[in-house]
Design an enzyme around this catalytic site. Structure first.
Site, mmCIF file in Angstrom:
data_model
loop_
_atom_site.group_PDB
_atom_site.id
_atom_site.type_symbol
_atom_site.label_atom_id
_atom_site.label_comp_id
_atom_site.label_asym_id
_atom_site.label_seq_id
_atom_site.Cartn_x
_atom_site.Cartn_y
_atom_site.Cartn_z
ATOM 1 N N ASP A 58 -3.977 19.673 -22.440
ATOM 2 C CA ASP A 58 -2.871 20.631 -22.485
ATOM 3 C C ASP A 58 -1.676 20.058 -21.730
ATOM 4 O O ASP A 58 -1.519 20.260 -20.529
ATOM 5 C CB ASP A 58 -3.305 21.963 -21.869
ATOM 6 C CG ASP A 58 -2.259 23.056 -22.077
ATOM 7 O OD1 ASP A 58 -1.144 22.735 -22.527
ATOM 8 O OD2 ASP A 58 -2.562 24.225 -21.787
ATOM 9 N N ASP A 59 -0.833 19.350 -22.461
ATOM 10 C CA ASP A 59 0.270 18.657 -21.784
ATOM 11 C C ASP A 59 1.388 19.601 -21.356
ATOM 12 O O ASP A 59 2.348 19.179 -20.718
ATOM 13 C CB ASP A 59 0.831 17.519 -22.649
ATOM 14 C CG ASP A 59 1.225 17.958 -24.046
ATOM 15 O OD1 ASP A 59 1.218 19.175 -24.312
ATOM 16 O OD2 ASP A 59 1.526 17.076 -24.869
ATOM 17 N N THR A 60 1.286 20.904 -21.680
ATOM 18 C CA THR A 60 2.274 21.836 -21.127
ATOM 19 C C THR A 60 2.058 22.014 -19.623
ATOM 20 O O THR A 60 2.952 22.490 -18.914
ATOM 21 C CB THR A 60 2.183 23.225 -21.792
ATOM 22 O OG1 THR A 60 0.924 23.810 -21.488
ATOM 23 C CG2 THR A 60 2.355 23.121 -23.288
#
Length: 406
Positions: A58-60
């Site tokens: 989850d690169d957010t």
């Protein structure tokens, strides 16, 4: 030199994306050993936990503070790495010294996970290792900074990886039900990251994105499918079957009453709340829990989404999986599907599986072909019995596979 599948094949190294390939070549096994050594170098001092580095799936949630890259640990990354290292130990028995090293590494990772990443019975999304050995738990009930208390990915991956015991696995499902289960599927975390006009203080993209979509909306279908995989691993047949229909666009309004028409005309990769902006989304987020706000399919028909869906249906729920030399049968189906027929190609041979599902609490699997019991090998699952394997040569001799659970 492309890899063609041999562990002793010589393959060159690529040191950087913009550099010419190195002419130095080593066997694939040496490449693997180098990758394992790199993983060990990322362990935080005194632990077998991998540093967060550039982020996880989850690169957010990439940290705004660059210093956290070497001080933060993602429980999801650790669980995934543990699974890879443990499996690698099993398939490298031809190199006893390396295999033993990997097995010891996996045990140390497991011990660190349990002692340092599970706090008060809840797996932390992140753990921030501060000076003097102090640990600040993030995405956990003790997190007073982000306001986010539960994260889906480490709960499901720790089950899939067989990293947690049955009691913790049951606790994970209970927490998912209480905090992450919504009418349109499970969500990545229990509440959205704070938004202040796109200014990042803790997380980069999660606090920058103005659009309520994709990971920002928090219902990401790939992650929901992994939840179904974890449910099947535990033998949660009704849960897994129902979960398939929460993300299937066909007649979706029968299962997700607040789904808009957009949700029903194509496979969707995220389920996004009908909010005009991030401020409204944050203020009225609980409407997603009650289903009092409509949801629409976002980021539709991309990547391998439908393929991943079908793979989980076949391999995790219908329970038909393969290795190089055997067929694995591990169905997880509700009693209402008693008598289901499934025709599938196995090692080039067409087989029809007929599922007979008992209604009692016990689960004593039995395989029959044309009415005759077929000897099988039982495989381990720490959460339940029922996994069986059949050598491929025996599989090829069958005309009809009749999977029976009594």
């Amino acid at each position: 030199m492309p890899f063609t599948g041999h562990i002793d094949e010589q393959v060159v190294y690529h040191h950087a994306a913009d550099a010419l390939p190195s002419q130095e070549a080593e066997s694939v096994l040496e490449h693997v050993k180098a990758a394992v050594d790199t993983t060990c170098k990322r362990f935080l001092k005194g632990t077998a936990l991998i540093s967060y580095a550039g982020g996880d799936w989850d690169d957010t949630l990439q940290p705004a503070d660059e210093a956290l890259k070497t001080e933060l640990v993602s429980a999801w990354t650790v669980a995934l790495a543990f699974q890879v290292i443990r499996n690698l130990a099993e398939v490298t028995a031809f190199d006893p010294e390396f295999s033993a090293k990997l097995a010891d590494m996996a045990e140390r990772m497991k011990a660190s996970f349990h002692s340092l990443l599970i706090k008060d019975g809840v797996i932390a999304g992140f753990a921030y290792f501060k000076e003097a050995g102090a640990i600040e738990y993030m995405l956990h009930p003790q997190d007073h900074q982000t306001g986010i208390r539960y994260r889906l990915l480490p709960m499901t991956r720790s089950i899939i990886a067989e990293l947690v015991d049955p009691a913790q696995a049951a606790a994970n499902l209970r927490l998912i039900d209480e905090h992450l289960q919504f009418p349109d599927g499970v969500r990545l975390v229990d509440r959205p990251a704070r938004y202040a006009g796109g200014v990042s203080t803790i997380f980069r993209r999660a606090e920058q994105g103005a659009n309520v979509g994709r990971e920002i909306s928090l219902q990401y279908v790939h992650a929901h499918i992994r939840y179904l995989e974890a449910a099947a691993k535990l033998g949660e047949a009704d849960r897994a079957w129902k979960g398939l229909f929460q993300i299937n666009p066909i007649l979706i309004q029968e299962n997700v009453p607040n789904a808009k028409r957009r949700q029903s005309n194509m496979y969707f990769s995220s389920s996004d709340g009908e909010f005009p902006d991030r401020y409204s989304y944050h203020e009225h987020f609980d409407q997603l829990r009650t289903g009092s706000v409509e949801v629409k399919g976002g980021w539709r028909l991309y990547s391998s989404g439908p393929g991943i869906y079908l793979n989980q249906l076949i391999s995790g729920i219908l329970g038909i999986r393969f290795t190089a030399d055997r067929l694995i049968m591990d169905p997880v189906l509700p009693a209402g599907l008693d008598g289901l027929h499934f025709t599938y190609q196995c090692f080039g041979c067409i087989l029809t599986f007929v599922y007979h599902i008992g209604s009692g609490p016990s689960r004593t699997p039995e395989l029959r072909a044309e009415g005759v019991a077929v000897p099988v090998q039982s495989l381990s699952n720490p959460y339940r019995p029922g996994v069986q394997a059949l050598p491929n040569e025996r599989c090829l001799s069958l005309r009809t596979g009749n999977c029976t659970s009594i």
